[in-house]
Scaffold this motif. Structure first.
Motif, PDB file in Angstrom:
ATOM      1  N   ASP A  26     -26.283  19.389  -1.286  1.00 31.59           N
ATOM      2  CA  ASP A  26     -25.134  20.089  -2.555  1.00 31.59           C
ATOM      3  C   ASP A  26     -23.494  20.834  -2.524  1.00 31.59           C
ATOM      4  N   ALA A  27     -23.392  20.278  -0.671  1.00 31.08           N
ATOM      5  CA  ALA A  27     -21.955  20.238  -0.892  1.00 31.08           C
ATOM      6  C   ALA A  27     -21.112  18.655  -0.604  1.00 31.08           C
ATOM      7  N   MET A  28     -22.244  17.508  -0.434  1.00 34.15           N
ATOM      8  CA  MET A  28     -21.504  16.805  -0.666  1.00 34.15           C
ATOM      9  C   MET A  28     -21.447  16.795  -2.151  1.00 34.15           C
ATOM     10  N   GLU A  29     -22.375  16.876  -3.332  1.00 35.66           N
ATOM     11  CA  GLU A  29     -22.120  17.245  -4.946  1.00 35.66           C
ATOM     12  C   GLU A  29     -20.773  18.244  -5.079  1.00 35.66           C
ATOM     13  N   CYS A  30     -20.536  19.311  -4.504  1.00 38.14           N
ATOM     14  CA  CYS A  30     -19.673  19.978  -4.389  1.00 38.14           C
ATOM     15  C   CYS A  30     -17.966  19.177  -4.215  1.00 38.14           C
ATOM     16  N   VAL A  31     -18.086  18.667  -3.317  1.00 38.46           N
ATOM     17  CA  VAL A  31     -16.852  17.520  -3.647  1.00 38.46           C
ATOM     18  C   VAL A  31     -16.607  16.628  -4.526  1.00 38.46           C
ATOM     19  N   GLU A  40     -10.818  12.298   0.321  1.00 38.17           N
ATOM     20  CA  GLU A  40     -11.876  11.450   0.287  1.00 38.17           C
ATOM     21  C   GLU A  40     -12.927  13.162   1.225  1.00 38.17           C
ATOM     22  N   HIS A  41     -13.762  12.644   1.719  1.00 33.52           N
ATOM     23  CA  HIS A  41     -15.018  12.958   1.908  1.00 33.52           C
ATOM     24  C   HIS A  41     -15.192  12.069   3.408  1.00 33.52           C
ATOM     25  N   VAL A  42     -15.455  12.441   4.662  1.00 40.71           N
ATOM     26  CA  VAL A  42     -15.947  12.217   5.936  1.00 40.71           C
ATOM     27  C   VAL A  42     -17.187  13.426   6.293  1.00 40.71           C
ATOM     28  N   ILE A  43     -18.088  12.240   6.163  1.00 42.24           N
ATOM     29  CA  ILE A  43     -18.584  12.981   6.571  1.00 42.24           C
ATOM     30  C   ILE A  43     -19.132  12.374   8.323  1.00 42.24           C
ATOM     31  N   TRP A  44     -18.801  13.140   9.455  1.00 39.58           N
ATOM     32  CA  TRP A  44     -19.443  12.694  10.791  1.00 39.58           C
ATOM     33  C   TRP A  44     -21.203  13.082  11.121  1.00 39.58           C
ATOM     34  N   ASP A  45     -21.463  12.300  11.931  1.00 37.39           N
ATOM     35  CA  ASP A  45     -22.896  12.934  11.818  1.00 37.39           C
ATOM     36  C   ASP A  45     -22.991  12.347  13.599  1.00 37.39           C
ATOM     37  N   GLY A  46     -23.774  13.436  13.774  1.00 44.30           N
ATOM     38  CA  GLY A  46     -23.747  13.792  15.621  1.00 44.30           C
ATOM     39  C   GLY A  46     -25.025  12.571  15.797  1.00 44.30           C
ATOM     40  N   ALA A  47     -25.557  11.290  15.457  1.00 42.23           N
ATOM     41  CA  ALA A  47     -26.750  11.110  15.947  1.00 42.23           C
ATOM     42  C   ALA A  47     -28.157  11.438  15.568  1.00 42.23           C
ATOM     43  N   SER A  48     -28.259  11.988  14.458  1.00 39.52           N
ATOM     44  CA  SER A  48     -29.285  12.038  13.557  1.00 39.52           C
ATOM     45  C   SER A  48     -30.360  11.672  13.961  1.00 39.52           C
ATOM     46  N   ASP A  50     -33.708  12.586  13.239  1.00 40.60           N
ATOM     47  CA  ASP A  50     -34.168  13.458  12.081  1.00 40.60           C
ATOM     48  C   ASP A  50     -35.037  12.875  10.496  1.00 40.60           C
ATOM     49  N   GLY A  51     -34.250  11.453  10.567  1.00 41.21           N
ATOM     50  CA  GLY A  51     -34.141  11.585   8.708  1.00 41.21           C
ATOM     51  C   GLY A  51     -32.707  11.714   8.219  1.00 41.21           C
ATOM     52  N   THR A  52     -31.730  13.080   8.742  1.00 38.35           N
ATOM     53  CA  THR A  52     -30.550  12.700   7.816  1.00 38.35           C
ATOM     54  C   THR A  52     -29.671  11.642   7.120  1.00 38.35           C
ATOM     55  N   GLN A  53     -29.688  11.023   8.700  1.00 39.97           N
ATOM     56  CA  GLN A  53     -28.742   9.638   8.767  1.00 39.97           C
ATOM     57  C   GLN A  53     -29.018   9.149   7.302  1.00 39.97           C
ATOM     58  N   ASP A  54     -30.365   9.017   6.367  1.00 36.56           N
ATOM     59  CA  ASP A  54     -30.842   8.180   5.816  1.00 36.56           C
ATOM     60  C   ASP A  54     -30.707   9.338   3.915  1.00 36.56           C
ATOM     61  N   LEU A  55     -30.772  10.349   4.524  1.00 40.52           N
ATOM     62  CA  LEU A  55     -30.425  11.820   3.382  1.00 40.52           C
ATOM     63  C   LEU A  55     -29.116  11.706   2.973  1.00 40.52           C
ATOM     64  N   ILE A  56     -28.425  11.178   3.793  1.00 38.35           N
ATOM     65  CA  ILE A  56     -26.686  11.338   3.257  1.00 38.35           C
ATOM     66  C   ILE A  56     -26.728   9.955   2.717  1.00 38.35           C
ATOM     67  N   LYS A  57     -26.960   9.171   3.344  1.00 38.94           N
ATOM     68  CA  LYS A  57     -26.765   7.422   3.222  1.00 38.94           C
ATOM     69  C   LYS A  57     -27.251   7.428   1.555  1.00 38.94           C
ATOM     70  N   GLY A  58     -28.282   7.805   1.265  1.00 33.01           N
ATOM     71  CA  GLY A  58     -29.094   8.034  -0.313  1.00 33.01           C
ATOM     72  C   GLY A  58     -28.410   8.469  -0.934  1.00 33.01           C
ATOM     73  N   LYS A  59     -27.303   9.935  -0.410  1.00 31.66           N
ATOM     74  CA  LYS A  59     -26.655  10.652  -1.591  1.00 31.66           C
ATOM     75  C   LYS A  59     -25.424   9.412  -1.304  1.00 31.66           C
ATOM     76  N   ILE A  60     -24.869   8.838  -0.764  1.00 36.44           N
ATOM     77  CA  ILE A  60     -24.143   8.382  -0.542  1.00 36.44           C
ATOM     78  C   ILE A  60     -23.944   6.932  -1.893  1.00 36.44           C
ATOM     79  N   ALA A  61     -24.968   6.348  -1.791  1.00 35.91           N
ATOM     80  CA  ALA A  61     -26.011   5.313  -2.785  1.00 35.91           C
ATOM     81  C   ALA A  61     -25.057   5.702  -3.989  1.00 35.91           C
ATOM     82  N   GLU A  62     -25.895   6.944  -4.213  1.00 34.37           N
ATOM     83  CA  GLU A  62     -26.248   7.604  -5.502  1.00 34.37           C
ATOM     84  C   GLU A  62     -24.716   7.891  -6.215  1.00 34.37           C
ATOM     85  N   ILE A  63     -24.040   8.476  -5.335  1.00 36.37           N
ATOM     86  CA  ILE A  63     -23.087   8.277  -5.822  1.00 36.37           C
ATOM     87  C   ILE A  63     -22.266   7.757  -6.843  1.00 36.37           C
ATOM     88  N   GLU A  64     -21.620   6.428  -6.212  1.00 37.65           N
ATOM     89  CA  GLU A  64     -21.161   5.287  -5.432  1.00 37.65           C
ATOM     90  C   GLU A  64     -22.098   4.253  -6.880  1.00 37.65           C
TER      91      GLU A  64
END
Length: 301
Positions: A26-31, A40-48, A50-64
């Motif tokens: 939802d946060a990514m979508e609101c931006v 620009e939206h810069v997302i900084w992940d602390g080496a997750s 639990d699958g968070t990295q894949d979740l975010i990368k998948g949303k980025i691919a959807e956005i693009e």
């Protein structure tokens, strides 16, 4: 509407494990829904892990794939905590101004950043802050308006998520001080004020902030605020004359000693914002001392 480039920063770590899968989407979508350009939206992940990295990368691919207009840049590496991750993200940003958006919060309206972009272009501040809609844990909400810098010697009057800081000013001050785990945002705001950086207030909502987390622990929060005061007021008055218990009690009752506010006032002859804040603090303390029948306790929820 054009203006300075804004970098929205979101820090993440193991959000799926924390039950916040949908909130980051939802946060990514609101931006992406913002009408603002030069964003620009810069997302900084602390080496997750639990699958968070894949979740975010998948949303980025959807956005693009969907033709999103705001570029998203994703980084992931270990860090030493929330504020260290924020500092690293600012280093990686390309915007003239940075604003932090928590992974479970939202931007208030679709044109909030466009309006702030115009405000920044008109006033050219080093930092600017807008209004905030706070959401309580029970789902109720309240809208905070009429903010300013006059109360900053006693507390931070505006939300971190509604504050835009010129990136160069943030870097000049060395970023967030990592000795503070809860209120490094207040320490940053106080350093901006005391070092003469130019502020500006905007009268429209920027963020929807969900209350809770570490900042909801009023006592731990108060202990850190007391340490922030010692660090930042030492150049103006000998803070060693006061014990940690003394300073924590200042937080509890919401006022600084007259001696401290007076010393800050006298030492800042050319910093109008600091002088106004010191006068306000003096008035608040004097008024409360004339009302001995009243009691304050900022550690009570």
């Amino acid at each position: 509407m054009s203006g300075p480039t804004i970098s929205v920063i979101t820090v993440t770590r193991n959000l799926i494990e924390a039950g916040r899968r949908q909130s980051i989407l939802d946060a990514m979508e609101c931006v992406q829904n913002q009408t603002c350009r030069d964003l620009e939206h810069v997302i900084w992940d602390g080496a997750s892990t639990d699958g968070t990295q894949d979740l975010i990368k998948g949303k980025i691919a959807e956005i693009e794939t969907g033709g999103g207009t705001t570029p998203v840049r994703f980084h992931s590496e270990p860090d030493s905590g929330l504020y260290d991750a924020m500092n690293k993200a600012v280093d990686a940003c390309r915007g003239e101004y940075v604003v932090f958006l928590n992974s479970d919060d939202l931007i208030a309206e679709v044109d909030s950043l466009e309006r702030m972009q115009a405000h920044l272009a008109e006033h050219d501040p080093d930092y600017a802050f807008g209004e905030t809609v706070y959401v309580n844990t029970d789902g109720s909400s309240f809208h905070v308006r009429r903010m300013g810098t006059k109360g900053m010697l006693r507390s931070i009057p505006f939300c971190h998520n509604s504050t835009f800081i010129r990136r160069s000013a943030f870097l000049e001050l060395g970023g967030h001080d990592l000795q503070f785990k809860i209120v490094a945002d207040y320490d940053m705001a106080l350093r901006l004020l005391l070092n003469g950086y130019k502020p500006s207030a905007a009268s429209f909502p920027i963020s929807v902030f969900h209350r809770g987390g570490l900042s909801a622990d009023s006592y731990r929060n108060g202990v850190e605020v007391a340490r922030v005061w010692r660090k930042n007021y030492e150049p103006f008055v000998d803070m060693s004359r006061y014990s940690e218990e003394d300073r924590i009690n200042w937080v509890r009752v919401g006022q600084l000693p007259l001696r401290v506010s007076w010393a800050i006032l006298r030492a800042n002859k050319h910093n109008v914002a600091v002088r106004n804040a010191a006068r306000y603090s003096l008035i608040k303390t004097a008024r409360r001392r004339l009302q001995p029948w009243r009691r304050w306790d900022n550690f009570t929820d």
